[in-house]
Enzyme design. Structure first.
Site, PDB file in Angstrom:
ATOM      1  N   SER A 181      -2.543  -4.180  -1.947  1.00  0.00           N
ATOM      2  CA  SER A 181      -3.949  -4.574  -2.027  1.00  0.00           C
ATOM      3  C   SER A 181      -4.181  -6.069  -2.190  1.00  0.00           C
ATOM      4  O   SER A 181      -5.337  -6.510  -2.132  1.00  0.00           O
ATOM      5  CB  SER A 181      -4.643  -3.813  -3.158  1.00  0.00           C
ATOM      6  OG  SER A 181      -4.835  -2.465  -2.785  1.00  0.00           O
ATOM      7  N   LYS A 199      -6.236  -7.431   0.481  1.00  0.00           N
ATOM      8  CA  LYS A 199      -7.697  -7.441   0.441  1.00  0.00           C
ATOM      9  C   LYS A 199      -8.260  -8.854   0.319  1.00  0.00           C
ATOM     10  O   LYS A 199      -9.380  -9.127   0.779  1.00  0.00           O
ATOM     11  CB  LYS A 199      -8.187  -6.573  -0.725  1.00  0.00           C
ATOM     12  CG  LYS A 199      -7.950  -5.072  -0.539  1.00  0.00           C
ATOM     13  CD  LYS A 199      -8.368  -4.301  -1.766  1.00  0.00           C
ATOM     14  CE  LYS A 199      -8.387  -2.793  -1.551  1.00  0.00           C
ATOM     15  NZ  LYS A 199      -7.054  -2.221  -1.298  1.00  0.00           N
ATOM     16  N   TYR A 232     -13.442   0.907  -7.281  1.00  0.00           N
ATOM     17  CA  TYR A 232     -12.403   0.313  -6.432  1.00  0.00           C
ATOM     18  C   TYR A 232     -12.075   1.259  -5.284  1.00  0.00           C
ATOM     19  O   TYR A 232     -11.853   2.452  -5.488  1.00  0.00           O
ATOM     20  CB  TYR A 232     -11.166   0.042  -7.278  1.00  0.00           C
ATOM     21  CG  TYR A 232     -10.113  -0.777  -6.603  1.00  0.00           C
ATOM     22  CD1 TYR A 232     -10.253  -2.157  -6.467  1.00  0.00           C
ATOM     23  CD2 TYR A 232      -8.956  -0.189  -6.098  1.00  0.00           C
ATOM     24  CE1 TYR A 232      -9.277  -2.914  -5.847  1.00  0.00           C
ATOM     25  CE2 TYR A 232      -7.974  -0.927  -5.491  1.00  0.00           C
ATOM     26  CZ  TYR A 232      -8.135  -2.297  -5.369  1.00  0.00           C
ATOM     27  OH  TYR A 232      -7.159  -3.046  -4.747  1.00  0.00           O
ATOM     28  N   GLU A 268     -10.754 -10.982  -8.266  1.00  0.00           N
ATOM     29  CA  GLU A 268     -11.469 -10.774  -9.517  1.00  0.00           C
ATOM     30  C   GLU A 268     -11.212 -12.007 -10.372  1.00  0.00           C
ATOM     31  O   GLU A 268     -10.148 -12.623 -10.266  1.00  0.00           O
ATOM     32  CB  GLU A 268     -10.939  -9.518 -10.227  1.00  0.00           C
ATOM     33  CG  GLU A 268     -11.096  -8.259  -9.393  1.00  0.00           C
ATOM     34  CD  GLU A 268     -10.103  -7.171  -9.793  1.00  0.00           C
ATOM     35  OE1 GLU A 268      -9.491  -7.297 -10.882  1.00  0.00           O
ATOM     36  OE2 GLU A 268      -9.907  -6.237  -9.008  1.00  0.00           O
ATOM     37  N   LYS A 320      -5.215 -10.917  -8.297  1.00  0.00           N
ATOM     38  CA  LYS A 320      -5.262  -9.661  -7.536  1.00  0.00           C
ATOM     39  C   LYS A 320      -3.903  -8.981  -7.617  1.00  0.00           C
ATOM     40  O   LYS A 320      -2.869  -9.613  -7.418  1.00  0.00           O
ATOM     41  CB  LYS A 320      -5.616  -9.912  -6.060  1.00  0.00           C
ATOM     42  CG  LYS A 320      -5.846  -8.626  -5.276  1.00  0.00           C
ATOM     43  CD  LYS A 320      -7.114  -7.934  -5.714  1.00  0.00           C
ATOM     44  CE  LYS A 320      -7.279  -6.531  -5.111  1.00  0.00           C
ATOM     45  NZ  LYS A 320      -6.427  -5.520  -5.808  1.00  0.00           N
ATOM     46  N   SER A 326      -0.157  -2.856  -4.439  1.00  0.00           N
ATOM     47  CA  SER A 326       0.979  -1.941  -4.450  1.00  0.00           C
ATOM     48  C   SER A 326       0.992  -1.085  -3.194  1.00  0.00           C
ATOM     49  O   SER A 326      -0.067  -0.755  -2.640  1.00  0.00           O
ATOM     50  CB  SER A 326       0.914  -1.000  -5.663  1.00  0.00           C
ATOM     51  OG  SER A 326       0.847  -1.704  -6.870  1.00  0.00           O
TER      52      SER A 326
END
Length: 394
Positions: free
Chosen positions: A85, A88, A171, A293, A339, A342
């Site tokens: 991820s 992202k 999420y 984040e 961030k 996995s």
């Protein structure tokens, strides 16, 4: 510099002090990384890990173990790991780049960029809400039967939100995956092609891929499942957009540096990278940006761990929309952006503090707990943020 050092005693002293300071910093980084990483590798039986650290534009690389137990190939800074991820953040960069180029606005309703969605809930859900997991309750994963554009469109058109868009964060791979898919549609090319031919080169990434070419397969590490079976990521709906990038610690630390200071990027990409940092929603002390984040810095490691736990991630949490979005620059960059990522056989983590000009990349070929990654990285960044010992005080 060498000529100056030879010709002036004061310059010789300065040069020696400068070299001594660099040596001190290198030793400080090495000690901090080893102290944090070696216990994690042992405890979680991680076959291999590549760690990269940047401090004031200086890069340091530390490699542990093997990329493949079967071949014994050692990990290097060029070893390719699955980012999961962490991908992202690159999907968000592509969407923000599309906005910088004018092919989309993040405020566009999702259905504007895919006619198949018209007449569905996505007439009232924006690209921004998709990219920030606030679309109204899209789940963590797609059902197994969803594959191909026809079934994908059918899934989305049947889906009904549990909450009004922009009120709760849950999420979701389908959420940000759809944002990346629609951003690519707005730019008229497939997602993977756009990342590999536009986003990666403009960020200075020379060894990152969605689809690893045959010539680079020898660099591609094997991941290891809980039973130590060697594995690599399986294909799935919107997999490239949500968790499909493979990269090295050398490339990812360049990506971190581009996020810390984007002045060397061309204008549109510089605007895109900066746009991914804007906090659009607040959930307690955490700001949800695009992909990233972040928290006001300094921040306790327990706060980050709690907000990255399954108890938080797997639930729909109320959020406050920030209008206008909160720009980390308004805090002189004193924020920590991060961030996790996995896949079944890999675990990745990226974190950086722009105001301190420090950042870290951790890439491993086992999926181990997020809390362990966050604690190790926080330990290292905290050590690097300590004031250096001056040459005159040694």
């Amino acid at each position: 510099m060498a000529a100056v050092c030879v010709s002036m005693l004061s310059a010789i002293s300065f040069c020696n002090d400068s070299h001594a300071a660099q040596d001190d910093l290198q030793e400080k980084v090495r000690a901090a990384v080893n102290a944090a990483i070696e216990p994690v590798v042992r405890e979680h039986r991680i076959p291999g890990m590549a760690v990269a650290v940047t401090v004031n534009g200086n890069r340091y690389f530390y490699n542990y173990g093997v990329a493949s137990r079967e071949s014994g190939q050692r990990v290097s800074q060029d070893t390719l790991f699955e980012l999961g991820s962490v991908s992202k953040t690159l999907t968000a960069t592509l969407a923000a780049y599309g906005q910088a180029l004018g092919t989309l606005s993040l405020n566009d309703p999702a259905s504007r960029h895919w006619p198949a969605l018209r007449g569905s809930a996505f007439d009232k859900i924006s690209l921004l809400e998709l990219a920030s997991y606030t679309a109204g309750g899209l789940p963590l994963k797609f059902p197994d039967e969803v594959s191909g554009q026809e079934r994908l469109a059918a899934y989305f058109t049947r889906w009904q939100p549990s909450h009004a868009a922009g009120t709760h964060r849950l999420y979701s791979n389908p959420s940000i995956g759809l944002a990346g898919f629609l951003a690519a549609r707005s730019m008229g090319k497939p997602y993977a092609e756009l990342l590999e031919t536009q986003v990666f080169p403009k960020l200075g990434l020379t060894g990152s891929y969605v689809n690893v070419p045959q010539r680079e397969m020898e660099k591609y590490a094997w991941g290891y499942a809980k039973d130590d079976t060697p594995v690599r990521v399986n294909s799935g709906a919107l997999d490239a957009e949500a968790y499909g990038v493979k990269s090295s610690s050398a490339d990812m630390i360049r990506f971190v540096e581009a996020n810390i200071n984007g002045t060397r990027l061309e204008k549109s990409m510089r605007r895109a990278v900066a746009a991914t940092h804007a906090g659009h929603f607040r959930m307690g002390s955490m700001m949800q940006a695009l992909g990233w984040e972040w928290y006001a810095y300094p921040v306790s490691v327990e706060t980050i761990v709690e907000n990255s736990s399954s108890e938080v991630v797997l639930k729909a949490n109320p959020v406050i929309r920030l209008v206008p979005p909160l720009d980390p620059a308004s805090r002189q960059g004193n924020v920590l952006l991060h961030k996790t990522g996995s896949t079944n056989g890999f675990g990745a983590y990226v974190a950086f503090v722009p105001g301190k000009n420090i950042g870290i990349v951790m890439l491993g070929n086992r999926n181990y707990p997020n809390a362990a990654r966050i604690r190790a990285a926080h330990q290292i960044l905290t050590a690097l943020d300590e004031p250096p010992v001056s040459a005159t005080s040694r």
